[in-house]
Write an enzyme that holds these catalytic residues in place. Structure first.
Site, PDB file in Angstrom:
ATOM      1  NE  ARG A  23      27.448  21.996 -38.643  1.00 24.66           N
ATOM      2  CZ  ARG A  23      27.797  21.820 -37.363  1.00 24.66           C
ATOM      3  NH1 ARG A  23      27.749  22.845 -36.516  1.00 24.66           N
ATOM      4  NH2 ARG A  23      28.146  20.624 -36.923  1.00 24.66           N
ATOM      5  CG  ASP A  59      31.507  18.069 -33.443  1.00 21.84           C
ATOM      6  OD1 ASP A  59      32.196  18.552 -32.520  1.00 21.84           O
ATOM      7  OD2 ASP A  59      30.407  18.543 -33.779  1.00 21.84           O
TER       8      ASP A  59
END
Length: 529
Positions: A161, A445
């Site tokens: 990613r 996150d």
């Protein structure tokens, strides 16, 4: 190179990633595509202005034919992506790389984005770690423990990613402009690892974050096509799964798949960033788009059910994988009761997803891999996926996706304090170089801090009265809560006082200012060396 200035230090082995040939390749992509990237960011701002002025979201009228045409499909699943029943996510540090590949998951999302703090060292070492993993030279010792890849070939398939279109890599400047972080992360991995992956019977695979429109997907597709041409890689070798984690993208799922159809590997329900985007896009619209505190918003909320069910139906109609959301729980080695309750929630979440037709789902910790796999095994059996479940029973309208006001739940002082506490802890970790932080038995996150600060901003601007205390949420109340939470954290061992103060300063800026920062990672990154 002409016009290229590397401002970050060249640490040990960085010259193996930042080679003249690699820089020539990524710079070619930057010069060809960065102008379009910046134009599309301007389109985002124009759309936001329209929503703030009273506009709404809808299925695009100009793409009706694409949605209604039932004949087109995306490419067949690529090698290593046929079976995705359990995927593990995490940053690209050396320890996580070994643990994720060994975890027993089918796929590892190697994350340069929300789970990775973008210190220069993290970014380049992450590229080295991926290359070393493919070369099986990543074995190392740390903390008295030996980390090594399993000797067999049953390692998780790597899917990278890159950072989102809105981010830049300030340590590399091209023609006076900072590098697109998306193109930088994508290009370095593709240059160094595409051939390595192809030689192993896999390919260069990606997860694409934070997209807001099919035009942004079209840009990615053009980047893929050009990158393959430049390195002589066959068209369609790259495959990408798009995270549907912004509110506008939920209205353009068909179109996003269509733009990427030769390179598509499906869609993912990026549910935590999706909640942040819901708040952000309609933050000025009063209580019509007001959510309860974040821990009260579950996947059974009507607008969230509409989003996930539409995702499965859209994907399977086009032959694309539908991948479920994150289970963020971190098992405790000291509290079996905490584990029992949390694992029951994880199991229920994965049972709902597998029952809805998802082909796999995410976990954040290796100990959750067996739970997720067991649930999906019970539904899939020996089949690699359930693409044949077309979910023709699902019918979702724009009104269903917009039904935020039907979400049950309250806003309490406990919820306010939790938002402040978790955001401060996460930001302190992020500023110190840790992008995936263990907080209260959850792997958090950047989406965590985004939801927390955007909710507080919205509560302040709507004069919300807390259900448990009757207090109105004001700047003064939030500042008081910040001070009280900081005082408690300073008493805990291991906290860096300077970093806590830095986190508090940043949090006040993005939660209390009248102007709403599009992403808190932008001012946070500006504070980084």
């Amino acid at each position: 190179m002409d016009g290229v200035d590397i401002k970050g230090p060249m640490l040990d082995r960085f010259d193996q990633i930042l080679t003249p040939e690699a820089l020539d390749f990524v710079t070619a992509l930057q010069r060809e595509f960065d102008g379009r990237r910046r134009e599309l960011l301007d389109v985002r701002q124009a759309r936001q202005a329209g929503l703030s002025a009273g506009g709404t979201l809808d299925f695009p009228a100009e793409t009706r034919e694409i949605r209604e045409d039932g004949s087109w499909r995306v490419a067949a699943p690529a090698p290593g992506l046929e079976d995705r029943r359990v995927e593990i996510t995490g940053p690209v540090d050396r320890k996580m790389t070994v643990n994720a590949l060994n975890s027993g998951a089918k796929v590892w999302l190697a994350d340069f984005e929300d789970a990775n703090s973008p210190l220069w060292e993290n970014v380049i070492n992450g590229q080295l770690n991926l290359r070393d993993a493919l070369d099986r030279t990543i074995d190392f010792d740390a903390g008295g423990k030996r980390y090594a890849l399993r000797p067999d070939d049953e390692l998780a398939t790597v899917v990278v990613r890159p950072r989102g279109w809105h981010l830049t890599e300030k340590h590399v400047v091209v023609d006076g402009e900072p590098f697109s972080a998306s193109l930088f992360d994508f290009g370095l991995y593709f240059f160094h690892c595409a051939a390595r992956q192809i030689a192993k019977g896999r390919g260069p695979y990606y997860y694409l974050p934070k997209m807001e429109s099919y035009l942004e997907a079209r840009l990615w597709n053009d980047v893929f096509t050009r990158a393959q041409e430049l390195l002589g890689v066959p068209h369609g070798t790259i495959r990408a799964t798009v995270l549907i984690e912004t509110y506008p993208a939920a209205f353009e799922m068909d179109e996003i798949l269509y733009e990427l159809r030769d390179h598509s590997a499906g869609l993912n329900a990026g549910r935590w960033d999706y909640l942040f985007s819901v708040i952000k896009k309609f933050r000025t619209r009063g209580r019509e788009f007001l959510l309860p505190e974040r821990n009260a918003v579950t996947m059974t909320a009507p607008f969230m059910r509409a989003y996930t069910e539409l995702l499965v139906r859209t994907c399977h109609r086009r032959g694309a994988h539908a991948i479920g959301g994150m289970a963020a729980f971190i098992p405790s080695r000291r509290d079996p009761e905490v584990n029992k309750v949390a694992l029951e929630k994880v199991r229920a979440d994965k049972t709902r997803e597998s029952g809805d037709g998802f082909d796999g789902s995410w976990v954040a910790h290796p100990d959750l891999v067996p739970v997720c796999r067991e649930v999906f095994d019970s539904v899939l059996g020996d089949r690699p996926n359930q693409l044949d479940r077309l979910r023709e029973d699902v019918s979702v309208s724009p009104a269903d996706l917009l039904a935020v006001s039907k979400t049950p739940g309250e806003i309490t002082e406990a919820g306010l304090r939790n938002n402040v506490d978790v955001a401060l802890r996460y930001l302190a970790a992020w500023m110190g170089g840790t992008g995936a932080a263990a907080i209260h038995n959850l792997m958090e996150d950047a989406a965590t801090a985004e939801i927390s600060r955007s909710q507080i901003w919205q509560w302040i601007h709507n004069d919300i009265r807390l259900a448990d205390t009757g207090k109105v949420v004001t700047r003064e109340l939030v500042e008081q809560v910040i001070a009280e939470e900081l005082a408690g954290m300073r008493e805990e061992p291991g906290f860096d006082a300077g970093r806590l103060e830095q986190a508090a300063e940043l949090f006040k800026e993005v939660a209390l200012d009248d102007d709403f920062a599009e992403f808190l990672t932008l001012p946070a990154y500006a504070r980084m060396p």
